[in-house]
Design a protein around this motif. Sequence first.
Motif, short mmCIF file in Angstrom:
data_model
loop_
_atom_site.label_atom_id
_atom_site.label_comp_id
_atom_site.label_asym_id
_atom_site.label_seq_id
_atom_site.Cartn_x
_atom_site.Cartn_y
_atom_site.Cartn_z
N GLY A 1 8.51 27.42 14.30
CA GLY A 1 9.60 27.62 13.90
C GLY A 1 9.98 25.87 14.17
N THR A 2 11.06 25.40 13.72
CA THR A 2 11.63 23.93 13.72
C THR A 2 13.35 24.06 14.39
OG1 THR A 2 13.26 23.99 11.33
CG2 THR A 2 10.36 23.62 12.05
N PRO A 3 14.40 22.86 15.19
CA PRO A 3 15.34 23.69 15.45
C PRO A 3 16.65 23.81 13.89
CG PRO A 3 14.32 21.56 16.40
CD PRO A 3 13.22 21.62 15.82
N PHE A 4 15.92 23.12 13.06
CA PHE A 4 16.25 23.18 12.04
C PHE A 4 16.24 24.42 10.88
CE2 PHE A 4 16.46 18.86 12.72
CZ PHE A 4 17.65 18.84 11.86
N ASP A 5 15.95 25.42 11.75
CA ASP A 5 15.57 26.44 10.47
C ASP A 5 16.36 27.54 10.11
OD1 ASP A 5 12.88 26.29 11.19
OD2 ASP A 5 11.94 28.04 12.04
N ALA A 6 17.62 27.85 11.54
CA ALA A 6 18.73 28.31 11.02
C ALA A 6 19.64 27.53 9.78
CB ALA A 6 20.08 28.73 12.38
N LEU B 1 17.61 24.10 1.32
CA LEU B 1 16.70 23.01 2.46
C LEU B 1 15.39 23.94 2.72
CD1 LEU B 1 16.03 20.94 4.34
CD2 LEU B 1 17.90 21.91 5.97
N VAL B 2 14.28 23.62 2.05
CA VAL B 2 13.22 24.40 2.48
C VAL B 2 12.52 23.82 3.37
CG1 VAL B 2 10.94 25.46 1.26
CG2 VAL B 2 13.47 24.58 0.21
N LEU B 3 12.02 24.50 4.29
CA LEU B 3 11.02 23.83 5.32
C LEU B 3 9.59 25.24 5.87
CD1 LEU B 3 13.76 24.08 8.28
CD2 LEU B 3 13.32 22.19 6.84
#
Length: 251
Positions: free
Chosen positions: A220-225, A213-215
């Motif tokens: 930042g986003t809520p899915f960074d972690a 999973l590449v962001l």
Amino acid sequence: MIMNKIGKLREIIKNSNYIVFFGGAGVSTESNIPDFRSEEGLYSAREVYNHSPEEMLSISFFNNHTETFYRYYREYILHPEAQPNDAHKTLAMLEKEGILKAVITQNIDGLHQKAGSREVLELHGSVERNYCSSCHKKFGLEYITDSIGVPKCNRCGKLVRPDVVLYGEGLETEVIDKSIHYIENADTLIVGGTSLVVYPAAGLIRYFKGKNLVLINKSGTPFDARADLVINESIGKVLKKAVENTFQTNL
């Protein structure tokens, strides 16, 4: 640091067989299309129209204030002069290489197709498509830009509307189902140019069960972690550098 991350992305792309890209407004801002929520973007129109973009792009506003809707729509939403940027071009190239299977986009500008992408799932529709609300005759973007006031069908004379999902309308089930299918089967999901706060579109990421999973987003986003790789940089710059000198197809 950033080059190390781009190098890691390059390796991920090279070793992937089934990449899916999920993109948002940040992909198109590099083609000079304003971000929906920035003060420099669509919200700047509040001083002129005394309504928020959410209000003016709602189905109720379209139905009750159609002429004002189209005045705003032509001035702030349509950008027929916009051209694909490095992000669009790189994704189209990866599709030609057979590695990228689909582009899922929240954008309505049609730039992915203009760059050459074929399998594009437009969650919110496209300004390139318009249709008569009565006889359903189809019209291109030029029919809207060349008309004055409220566009009317040249066959039956009824209202022509854009094939975009307005606030208060649901997303197309067929597009959602197809998007989920691609995401569930992907070994790599690249998410770019979106803060992942707009639902139900952002919720599609939860269906990803692959390896990478590449962001890629400037903030930042809520899915960074949950991501395997996070790059806070220009999506076009990152994608172009990640594939440079790796594939035979030229951008």
